[in-house]
Enzyme design. Structure first.
Site, PDB file in Angstrom:
ATOM      1  CG  HIS A 110      62.644  59.233  98.169  1.00 13.55           C
ATOM      2  ND1 HIS A 110      63.346  60.156  98.605  1.00 13.55           N
ATOM      3  CD2 HIS A 110      61.971  59.728  97.080  1.00 13.55           C
ATOM      4  CE1 HIS A 110      63.449  61.078  97.917  1.00 13.55           C
ATOM      5  NE2 HIS A 110      62.583  60.890  96.799  1.00 13.55           N
ATOM      6  CD  GLU A 111      58.777  58.994  95.257  1.00 16.42           C
ATOM      7  OE1 GLU A 111      57.661  59.803  95.096  1.00 16.42           O
ATOM      8  OE2 GLU A 111      59.990  58.989  94.621  1.00 16.42           O
TER       9      GLU A 111
ATOM     10  CG  HIS B 169      58.690  63.272  98.405  1.00 20.21           C
ATOM     11  ND1 HIS B 169      59.389  64.333  98.522  1.00 20.21           N
ATOM     12  CD2 HIS B 169      59.323  62.221  97.507  1.00 20.21           C
ATOM     13  CE1 HIS B 169      60.418  64.185  97.939  1.00 20.21           C
ATOM     14  NE2 HIS B 169      60.516  62.728  97.451  1.00 20.21           N
TER      15      HIS B 169
END
Length: 191
Positions: free
Chosen positions: A169-170, A173
């Site tokens: 998820h990070e 980004h």
């Protein structure tokens, strides 16, 4: 007055939708968390446009058409370098830099998550910071020194698969440059 409040609420809503879309995109990119590491699909030529949610694409385009687009260069050249350097130094001083020798399983999981998303250049660093709350964040405003931070509570309390999903998820980004647009949204909402 009224126009500034209108811009603030629109910008805040756009940022909420972008971040929600990023969560969906990252979760779908690493949805195979029950597979063993050797069977996970690697996507060596993956580009952000291939997995970004349509709302993420639309809202990013909207932000880029807004007055915030004029701040991008200023943020990338003025704010980003000292902010990234200050935050990286804080990570080095108060956290543990993950490597093959420190948190080797977490390092391997991070490397695999990077490979699943097609690799990232420059490759981000991963840090673990002591905190009783499970959390994670990333920062890369100018594209020079990206990093991901996870808290000790997250590492200790989540399964390996859950932790890797958070890492993915990070990394999503970073791939989509949400750090830059989140920062621009924050600046714009204070105008």
């Amino acid at each position: 007055g009224k126009t500034r409040r209108g811009y603030r609420s629109v910008i805040a809503r756009i940022m909420q939708l972008i971040l929600s879309a990023a969560c969906l995109a990252a979760a779908s990119a690493l949805s195979a968390t029950t597979q063993t590491p050797s069977t996970r699909v690697k996507l060596p030529h993956l580009k952000a446009e291939a997995f970004r949610h349509p709302l993420d694409k639309d809202l990013t385009a909207s932000v880029q058409r807004s007055p915030l687009r004029f701040l991008e260069t200023a943020v990338r050249t003025g704010l980003a370098p000292p902010l990234e350097q200050m935050t990286r130094l804080d990570n080095l001083a108060t956290g543990v830099k993950v490597s093959e020798k420190q948190y080797p399983e977490l390092h391997a999981s991070f490397q695999e998550a990077i490979a699943c998303l097609g690799g990232l250049k420059p490759e981000p660093e991963l840090f673990v910071k002591s905190d009783p709350r499970p959390n994670a964040y990333t920062l890369a405003l100018r594209g020079g020194a990206p990093f991901v931070v996870v808290t000790s509570a997250l590492v200790d309390g989540f399964s390996a698969a859950e932790t890797q999903a958070v890492l993915g998820h990070e990394l999503g980004h970073l791939v989509c440059e949400h750090s830059l647009w989140f920062s621009l949204g924050s600046i714009g909402s204070t105008l």
